[in-house]
Design an enzyme around this catalytic site. Structure first.
Site, PDB file in Angstrom:
ATOM      1  CG  HIS A  89     120.279  57.387  48.895  1.00  0.00           C
ATOM      2  ND1 HIS A  89     119.249  58.253  49.195  1.00  0.00           N
ATOM      3  CD2 HIS A  89     119.820  56.626  47.874  1.00  0.00           C
ATOM      4  CE1 HIS A  89     118.219  58.020  48.391  1.00  0.00           C
ATOM      5  NE2 HIS A  89     118.555  57.029  47.562  1.00  0.00           N
TER       6      HIS A  89
ATOM      7  CE  LYS B  95     114.121  57.687  50.480  1.00  0.00           C
ATOM      8  NZ  LYS B  95     114.781  57.158  49.302  1.00  0.00           N
TER       9      LYS B  95
ATOM     10  CG  HIS C  91     112.324  60.875  47.117  1.00  0.00           C
ATOM     11  ND1 HIS C  91     113.110  60.193  46.211  1.00  0.00           N
ATOM     12  CD2 HIS C  91     111.849  61.961  46.452  1.00  0.00           C
ATOM     13  CE1 HIS C  91     113.110  60.835  45.059  1.00  0.00           C
ATOM     14  NE2 HIS C  91     112.343  61.916  45.169  1.00  0.00           N
TER      15      HIS C  91
ATOM     16  CG  HIS D  55     118.047  61.879  46.748  1.00  0.00           C
ATOM     17  ND1 HIS D  55     116.959  62.675  46.973  1.00  0.00           N
ATOM     18  CD2 HIS D  55     117.570  60.634  46.543  1.00  0.00           C
ATOM     19  CE1 HIS D  55     115.879  61.938  46.908  1.00  0.00           C
ATOM     20  NE2 HIS D  55     116.204  60.695  46.655  1.00  0.00           N
TER      21      HIS D  55
HETATM   22  C1  NCD Z   1     115.979  55.813  42.349  1.00  0.00           C
HETATM   23  C2  NCD Z   1     115.736  54.397  41.831  1.00  0.00           C
HETATM   24  O1  NCD Z   1     115.898  54.152  40.628  1.00  0.00           O
HETATM   25  O2  NCD Z   1     115.399  53.518  42.643  1.00  0.00           O
HETATM   26  N1  NCD Z   1     115.985  56.713  41.216  1.00  0.00           N
HETATM   27  C3  NCD Z   1     116.544  57.937  41.165  1.00  0.00           C
HETATM   28  O3  NCD Z   1     116.375  58.599  40.161  1.00  0.00           O
HETATM   29  N2  NCD Z   1     117.253  58.422  42.152  1.00  0.00           N
HETATM   30  C4  NCD Z   1     114.958  56.171  43.365  1.00  0.00           C
HETATM   31  C5  NCD Z   1     115.258  57.426  44.123  1.00  0.00           C
HETATM   32  O4  NCD Z   1     116.163  57.463  44.956  1.00  0.00           O
HETATM   33  O5  NCD Z   1     114.574  58.416  43.885  1.00  0.00           O
HETATM   34 ZN    ZN Z   2     117.615  56.679  45.786  1.00  0.00          ZN
END
Ligand code: NCD
Ligand code: ZN
Length: 342
Positions: A16, A99, A138, A172
């Site tokens: 990721h 995604k 997500h 995540h």
């Molecule tokens: C990610 C991004 O900046 O593209 N930001 C994050 O806080 N993880 C997007 C995401 O994976 O949610």
């Molecule tokens: Zn991300």
């Protein structure tokens, strides 16, 4: 007890990753490709990647940015509820997955789906299931920020039940609930980031606000971190390393209205070795950072062995290219392990 002074990781994969575009891509691309052998690349560019043309030209730009390294960029496209079967069949060989973002839930997700109702998503999900294209999600609602992932669990369940042949990756994950859900459905898998194995909300906002630790989903409670860490340390077979390294320009992090995302590419392997060593689980690290992903996604990565040595690595205060400046997690701190230069 004897203490190691070197350690090798074979074929590290980051499942990721945000590589961005233009000068930012040129800056951060090599910071992943010089240590990882492959990565799953997120499609949330502006505008997001939804066409074959945009996908192929992005792949070319990544290749150009990372050309000095042995590295495979496994790209994804941005979920739309009305992708046709023909379109997906045609693009299948060029992508590793699709995604799905709920609209507005994170950086550059404004054009995500506005309903998570299975019936609304059915046309695309049915085609993906038939074609064997994995779905990366997500998983957050727009509820109270600490509960967003927990509230999403029934949505994961409804998709997992409705499409038993669809490979679903909970991206995540940050909660104990998500770790537990892995056990319930065969077709559910997950990635976990570096920061969520290490920090809780206290590290982000318990003292002075730490913008470089602010990301979506927000870091949660100690018991969540413990559950994630326990699953990672035993290399839970359905869990993969996905850094979610998400660089933003320094001025967008250190500002009123801080962008979400933690930039971890240049420190990820060093910190993982330190963490797994600390818990006496180094024998599980290669599964967590490579073999699980190979099995789950059916990947055969290019051979690449990264040697680390126990010697101080002073994390740079920032990385720069032209006008782009990004600040990594642990900037200016000293890590116990460093990447051995060949
Ligand atoms: C990610 C991004 O900046 O593209 N930001 C994050 O806080 N993880 C997007 C995401 O994976 O949610
Ligand atoms: Zn991300």
């Amino acid at each position: 007890m004897s203490s190691l002074s070197t350690f090798e990781i074979n074929e590290p994969l980051d499942m990721h990753l945000h590589l961005r575009d233009d000068d930012m891509l040129k800056l951060v691309g090599p910071l992943t490709s010089n240590t990882f052998t492959g990565a799953l690349i997120m499609p949330n560019l502006v505008p997001p990647i939804t066409t074959k043309e945009a996908l192929l030209s992005y792949k070319d730009r990544i290749k150009e940015a990372c050309k000095d390294d042995i590295f495979d960029a496994h790209v994804t496209i941005f979920f739309q509820a009305d992708y046709s079967y023909e379109f997906l069949k045609d693009i299948k060989e060029d992508i590793i997955g699709i995604k799905l973002y709920p609209a507005g839930i994170t950086t550059n997700s404004e054009t995500g789906v506005s309903s998570m109702d299975v019936e609304v998503l059915r046309p695309t999900l049915e085609s993906m299931s038939k074609l064997g294209i994995p779905l990366c999600i997500h998983g957050e609602t727009n509820g109270f920020v600490m509960d967003r992932e927990k509230e999403f669990m029934p949505i994961y369940e409804s998709i997992a039940k409705a499409f038993p042949d669809l490979k679903i990756i909970m991206e995540h994950i940050t909660t104990k609930d998500a770790v537990e859900l892995l056990e319930k459905y065969e077709n559910l898998h997950a990635t976990v980031t570096l920061q969520h194995l290490l920090i809780t909300l206290d590290d982000v906002a318990g003292g002075m606000l730490q913008p470089h630790l602010f990301c979506k989903p927000i870091a949660k409670r100690p018991e969540d971190r413990s559950a994630l860490l326990a699953a990672a340390l035993k290399a839970h077979p359905k869990l993969m390393f996905g850094s979610d390294s998400a660089p933003h320009p320094k001025h967008k992090k250190e500002s009123c209205g801080c962008a979400a995302g933690v930039f971890t590419s240049p420190i990820a392997l060093q910190v993982l070795v330190e963490l797994f060593e600390k818990h006496n689980c180094l024998n599980k690290l290669n599964d967590f950072v490579s073999l699980n992903a190979q099995r789950i996604y059916g990947l055969t990565p290019k051979k690449k062995t990264i040697s680390l040595e126990k010697s101080d690595f002073v994390v740079p205060s920032s990385y720069k290219f032209k006008d782009e400046i990004v600040v990594p997690m642990y900037a200016d701190e000293i890590l116990a392990w460093s990447i051995k230069k060949n």
